[in-house]
Design an enzyme around this catalytic site. Structure first.
Site, PDB file in Angstrom:
ATOM      1  N   CYS A   1       1.871  -2.116   1.378  1.00 32.29           N
ATOM      2  CA  CYS A   1       1.596  -1.997  -0.059  1.00 32.29           C
ATOM      3  C   CYS A   1       2.878  -1.377  -1.304  1.00 32.29           C
ATOM      4  O   CYS A   1       3.031  -0.739  -0.382  1.00 32.29           O
ATOM      5  CB  CYS A   1       0.232  -0.956  -0.664  1.00 32.29           C
ATOM      6  N   LEU A   2       2.901  -2.262  -1.932  1.00 28.46           N
ATOM      7  CA  LEU A   2       4.198  -1.877  -3.036  1.00 28.46           C
ATOM      8  C   LEU A   2       3.208  -0.133  -3.512  1.00 28.46           C
ATOM      9  O   LEU A   2       4.219   0.473  -4.159  1.00 28.46           O
ATOM     10  CB  LEU A   2       4.089  -2.405  -4.321  1.00 28.46           C
TER      11      LEU A   2
ATOM     12  N   GLU B   1      -5.161  -8.510  -1.501  1.00 22.16           N
ATOM     13  CA  GLU B   1      -5.179  -7.963  -3.404  1.00 22.16           C
ATOM     14  C   GLU B   1      -6.442  -7.813  -4.006  1.00 22.16           C
ATOM     15  O   GLU B   1      -7.011  -6.845  -5.477  1.00 22.16           O
ATOM     16  CB  GLU B   1      -4.450  -9.036  -4.264  1.00 22.16           C
TER      17      GLU B   1
ATOM     18  N   HIS C   1      -7.773  -4.648  -4.118  1.00 18.78           N
ATOM     19  CA  HIS C   1      -6.902  -3.746  -5.222  1.00 18.78           C
ATOM     20  C   HIS C   1      -8.241  -3.709  -6.105  1.00 18.78           C
ATOM     21  O   HIS C   1      -8.327  -2.915  -7.206  1.00 18.78           O
ATOM     22  CB  HIS C   1      -5.804  -4.261  -5.532  1.00 18.78           C
TER      23      HIS C   1
END
Ligand code: K1U
Ligand code: ZN
Length: 169
Positions: A94-95, A137, A140
Site C-alpha cells: 500500500c502506498l 481500494e 480505503h
C-alpha cells in the site's frame, strides 16, 4: 494535471469514510487525472481518493504489465454486488504503508457495479489481481487499510516502521 501528496499511516484522514459522488463532472475528472498521475509516479497499481486527502468514493487503477500499453481505469461509487465464498491469499502492499508487504485473504472473485470516467454505469466481474486490488481500494473508501487485516502486533510494527521511515527518509 498535478501530482498530489500521498498520505501515510498514522495520518487519521486515512481512517475517514468516503462519501458517494453526486455527479461525474469535469472537476471530478480533474481529480481522477491527478490521482492517476500520482499513482504512476509513486509507482503503484491502484489509488483511492482518500489517500490524497479527498474523502470521495473514487478509485484509479492500472494493472497493465510493463511490456503492455497503459490501461487506466476509473471507479466512481463502486459497490460489490457479489463475492465468492472461496478466498485467495495475496501479498499486498500500500502506498500509504510504504515498504510493508504482507499476505491478506480476500474473496477470490467479486461482481462490481461502478460509474466510469464518463459517468456510465458498468457491471463487471473481477478475479485475480483485479479482484485483490479493487477490494483493497474499496477498503480505503471505508477507512480500512490492508494492515487492519493483520494481527495487532504486525499492524503496530508496520506503523512504527513507516513512522521511522518518515523520520529517517
Ligand atoms: O496504496 C494503494 O492502495 C496501491 C497499492 C495497490 C495494491 C497493491 C497490491 C495488492 C493490493 C493493492 C499499490 O499499488 S502498492 C505498490 C505495488 O503493488 C506495485 C508498485 C509498482 C509495480 C507493481 C506493483
Ligand atoms: Zn492501499
Amino acid at each position: 494535471m498535478a501530482l498530489r501528496e500521498i498520505l501515510t499511516v498514522p495520518n487519521p484522514v486515512l481512517k475517514q469514510v468516503s462519501t458517494p459522488v453526486a455527479a461525474v463532472d469535469d472537476d471530478l475528472r480533474l481529480l481522477m487525472d491527478d490521482m492517476l498521475e500520482t499513482m504512476y509516479a509513486a509507482p503503484g497499481i491502484g489509488l483511492a481518493a482518500i489517500q490524497v486527502g479527498v474523502p470521495k468514493q473514487v478509485i484509479v487503477m492500472d494493472l497493465a504489465r510493463q511490456d503492455e500499453p497503459p490501461q487506466p481505469r476509473y471507479f466512481v461509487n463502486p459497490e460489490i454486488l457479489w463475492a465468492s465464498e472461496e478466498t485467495a491469499p495475496y501479498e499486498e502492499g500500500c502506498l500509504s504503508v510504504p515498504e510493508v508487504y504482507d499476505e491478506v485473504d480476500r474473496p477470490a472473485r467479486v461482481k462490481l457495479r461502478y460509474l466510469d470516467y464518463h459517468g456510465q454505469e458498468v457491471v463487471e466481474d473481477a478475479e485475480g489481481l483485479f479482484a485483490v486490488c479493487i477490494q483493497h481500494e474499496m477498503d480505503h473508501l471505508k477507512g480500512v487499510l490492508f494492515i487492519d487485516h493483520l494481527s495487532r502486533l504486525k499492524r503496530e510494527r508496520a506503523v512504527a516502521r513507516v513512522r521511522k521511515l518518515a523520520r529517517t527518509g
